[in-house]
Design an enzyme around this catalytic site. Structure first.
Site, PDB file in Angstrom:
ATOM      1  N   TYR A 290     -32.554  -3.023   8.745  1.00  0.00           N
ATOM      2  CA  TYR A 290     -31.595  -1.882   8.040  1.00  0.00           C
ATOM      3  C   TYR A 290     -31.715  -3.224   6.425  1.00  0.00           C
ATOM      4  O   TYR A 290     -31.947  -2.304   5.547  1.00  0.00           O
ATOM      5  CB  TYR A 290     -30.817  -1.701   8.632  1.00  0.00           C
ATOM      6  CG  TYR A 290     -29.252  -1.017   6.693  1.00  0.00           C
ATOM      7  CD1 TYR A 290     -29.597   0.078   6.655  1.00  0.00           C
ATOM      8  CD2 TYR A 290     -28.768  -2.229   6.460  1.00  0.00           C
ATOM      9  CE1 TYR A 290     -28.565   0.618   5.636  1.00  0.00           C
ATOM     10  CE2 TYR A 290     -27.338  -2.241   5.749  1.00  0.00           C
ATOM     11  CZ  TYR A 290     -27.078  -0.703   5.403  1.00  0.00           C
ATOM     12  OH  TYR A 290     -26.664   0.395   4.652  1.00  0.00           O
TER      13      TYR A 290
ATOM     14  N   SER B 262     -27.588  -2.688  -0.635  1.00  0.00           N
ATOM     15  CA  SER B 262     -26.245  -3.329   0.050  1.00  0.00           C
ATOM     16  C   SER B 262     -27.840  -4.512  -0.443  1.00  0.00           C
ATOM     17  O   SER B 262     -27.621  -5.031  -0.962  1.00  0.00           O
ATOM     18  CB  SER B 262     -26.532  -3.032   1.199  1.00  0.00           C
ATOM     19  OG  SER B 262     -26.344  -3.929   2.402  1.00  0.00           O
TER      20      SER B 262
END
Ligand code: NAP
Length: 248
Positions: free
Chosen positions: A171, A140
């Site tokens: 995350y 990501s």
């Protein structure tokens, strides 16, 4: 026949299942996997109805026995694996640095980093047996040092203020680590003709209500499929979105 295993592909709306569908359409035998076999059995049948060769496999990143059994099944059926898409990941809540629960933090690292490493290690002999293995670590922009706004500012309709109130630091850090792991894997596995890259799918509408600002799942999966089907002289140890290199 070329084979591809996609971890965490047990949600019909998720990037993993769409990646499997697209790889299947390119002629791969796709192995869809999830923690519970019941999650993927119907999805493999759905792909088969579309003329795609597909199997279903139970594979829990956090359960060594499950990973070992999964590898043994793939070995017995195919004797090799051409593509491993490390798609499975999790995010437990969204508190920032000040409030984050350390047990949740551990679980996220355990899944997104250690689990990905564990699956890759276990399937490595099968990827080597392929002679031209490909590993795609679904990462990501959130994990990038260069892209602190997650590439989101360019998405029409994106409400940065609302998103900014939901920090996803933990995350994001797992994806930073995954990017680092991608580099290390690429270097170590080069001599085995395995190409390893990290791919950010972009902000993708895999959850209800996100369609307003996120791209369709078919678009997000395309860049993953691109990295999974690179030619032998393709890049390795890099980070991409939509086939374009991203800085770390
Ligand atoms: N959607 C986005 O905007 C976006 C943006 C950037 C990166 N990504 C990345 O893209 C990938 C797919 O995301 P997604 O949006 O499609 O979300 P998703 O559907 O939640 O995909 C993640 C999958 O991983 C599975 N999983 C979690 N823990 C697991 C474990 N221990 N063993 C096996 N499977 C496990 C989940 O299974 P369950 O369904 O059973 O929980 C889920 O199906 C992830 O790596 C995510 O970080 C997504």
């Amino acid at each position: 026949m070329r084979t591809a295993l996609i971890t965490g592909s047990g949600r019909r709306e998720g990037l993993g299942f769409e990646t499997a569908r697209q790889l299947g359409a390119e002629g791969f035998h796709v192995i869809v996997s999830a923690r519970q076999l019941e999650q993927v059995g119907p999805l493999a049948a759905e792909l088969a109805d579309q003329g795609i060769e597909a199997s279903a496999l139970a594979l829990d990143l956090l359960d060594h026995a499950s990973v070992t059994t999964a590898m043994q099944r793939v070995n017995a059926q195919f004797g090799k694996l051409d593509v491993l898409v490390n798609n499975a990941a999790m995010m437990v809540g969204s508190p920032g640095v000040a409030e984050k629960d350390m047990d949740e933090l551990l679980l996220e690292f355990q899944t997104n980093v250690v689990g990905t490493w564990s699956v890759t290690q276990k399937f490595l002999p099968l990827l080597i047996a392929s002679g031209r293995g490909r590993i795609v670590n679904v990462s990501s922009g959130a994990g990038s040092f260069w892209d602190p706004d997650y590439g989101l500012v360019n998405y029409p309709g994106f409400e940065m203020e609302r998103f900014g109130a939901m920090p996803i630091s933990a995350y994001a850090m797992t994806k930073t680590a995954l990017n680092g792991l991608t580099l290390k894997m690429a270097k170590e596995l080069k001599s085995d003709n395995i190409l390893v890259n990290a791919v950010c799918p972009g902000v993708t509408a895999t959850r209800p209500g996100t369609e307003a600002f996120a791209r369709p799942v078919a678009d997000g999966a395309k860049g993953v499929v691109w990295a999974a089907t690179l030619p032998d002289d393709g890049p390795t140890g890099l980070f991409f979105r939509d086939g374009k290199q991203l800085p770390w």
